[in-house]
Structures are given as C-alpha cells and as structure tokens.
Enzyme design. Structure first.
Site, PDB file in Angstrom:
ATOM      1  N   VAL A 136       0.845  -1.187   0.000  1.00 29.30           N
ATOM      2  CA  VAL A 136       0.000   0.000   0.000  1.00 29.30           C
ATOM      3  C   VAL A 136       0.886   1.244   0.000  1.00 29.30           C
ATOM      4  O   VAL A 136       2.002   1.220   0.545  1.00 29.30           O
ATOM      5  CB  VAL A 136      -0.979   0.004   1.211  1.00 29.30           C
ATOM      6  CG1 VAL A 136      -0.242   0.163   2.527  1.00 29.30           C
ATOM      7  CG2 VAL A 136      -2.067   1.049   1.047  1.00 29.30           C
ATOM      8  N   CYS A 137       0.398   2.318  -0.627  1.00 29.75           N
ATOM      9  CA  CYS A 137       1.083   3.612  -0.593  1.00 29.75           C
ATOM     10  C   CYS A 137       0.017   4.687  -0.425  1.00 29.75           C
ATOM     11  O   CYS A 137      -1.057   4.407   0.109  1.00 29.75           O
ATOM     12  CB  CYS A 137       1.920   3.814  -1.858  1.00 29.75           C
ATOM     13  SG  CYS A 137       0.942   3.916  -3.374  1.00 29.75           S
ATOM     14  N   ARG A 138       0.261   5.888  -0.893  1.00 29.69           N
ATOM     15  CA  ARG A 138      -0.722   6.964  -0.740  1.00 29.69           C
ATOM     16  C   ARG A 138      -1.880   6.795  -1.718  1.00 29.69           C
ATOM     17  O   ARG A 138      -3.045   6.868  -1.331  1.00 29.69           O
ATOM     18  CB  ARG A 138      -0.052   8.325  -0.933  1.00 29.69           C
ATOM     19  CG  ARG A 138      -0.999   9.501  -0.773  1.00 29.69           C
ATOM     20  CD  ARG A 138      -0.282  10.836  -0.927  1.00 29.69           C
ATOM     21  NE  ARG A 138       0.344  10.983  -2.220  1.00 29.69           N
ATOM     22  CZ  ARG A 138      -0.264  11.482  -3.292  1.00 29.69           C
ATOM     23  NH1 ARG A 138      -1.497  11.901  -3.222  1.00 29.69           N
ATOM     24  NH2 ARG A 138       0.382  11.584  -4.439  1.00 29.69           N
TER      25      ARG A 138
END
Length: 117
Positions: free
Chosen positions: A64-66
């Site tokens: 996951v990231c932004r």
C-alpha cells in the site's frame, strides 16, 4: 498482478492472518498516518535492493502507498523477487475514504478514521 480493495486488504492482514500490510511510502509519510499493524518498507529502499523488514519476511504481502502508484511498482518489484504480493487499489486515500482506521506515530497526532479493524 492482483489488486484488492482496502477492505479486502484489512481482512487479509488483520489479527489471526498470515499476510502483512507493507506500506511502501517514505518514513515521514508513514509516520503521519498508516494502517494499524502495517510495516514500513519504502519503495526507494526496496528499489535499491534493501531486504524486507523482519516482520514482513516469509509472509504474504499486501503493498500500500498513498494513491496506489508506488504500491503497484513495489508489488511488481517484489513479485519479480519471488514474493507473494498484491497491492491495494487507491492506496491509503481509498483506505481513509472507506472509513478504515489509521494511526500516527507518537507525537505526530491522534488516531483517525473509522472503527478499528
């Protein structure tokens, strides 16, 4: 490569599961707000050949990231290294929009979001 929703990611990485939520944002972004129980492994470090943190080794990974862009890159990189990995569609933005809880590092603010998973 498989992509999953934030709710599916929470279910795969919650208590009693084997998978780990691998947040590939930079440490300052992670400290400002991340999913409970996630492990930080910045894409920049992974791209430079860094090993996964001990808590993420030998476990299925949910990247996951932004927004979902870096996590897709990280998932491709980790899959090429032989890891079992999927990524979260929409990243932490979608996580927050889904009402899922986030936490900050001590001194960085308060708990946000919806009910704890």
């Amino acid at each position: 490569m498989a992509r999953i929703t934030p709710a599916e990611a929470r279910d795969r990485t919650g208590p009693g599961t084997d998978a780990v939520l691998l947040d590939v944002r930079e440490p300052d972004e992670w400290a400002d707000g991340h999913a409970p129980g996630s492990v930080n492994a910045p894409l920049s470090a992974l791209a430079a050949g860094a090993a996964l943190p001990p808590a993420a080794q030998d476990r299925p990974l949910v990247a996951v990231c932004r927004s979902g862009k870096r996590s897709r890159e990280a998932a491709a990189l980790l899959a090429a290294r032989g890891f079992d990995v999927v990524d979260v569609i929409g990243g932490m933005r979608a996580w927050a929009q889904a009402g899922l809880s986030t936490v900050t590092e001590p001194g960085r603010g308060h708990e946000h979001g919806g009910p704890a998973a």
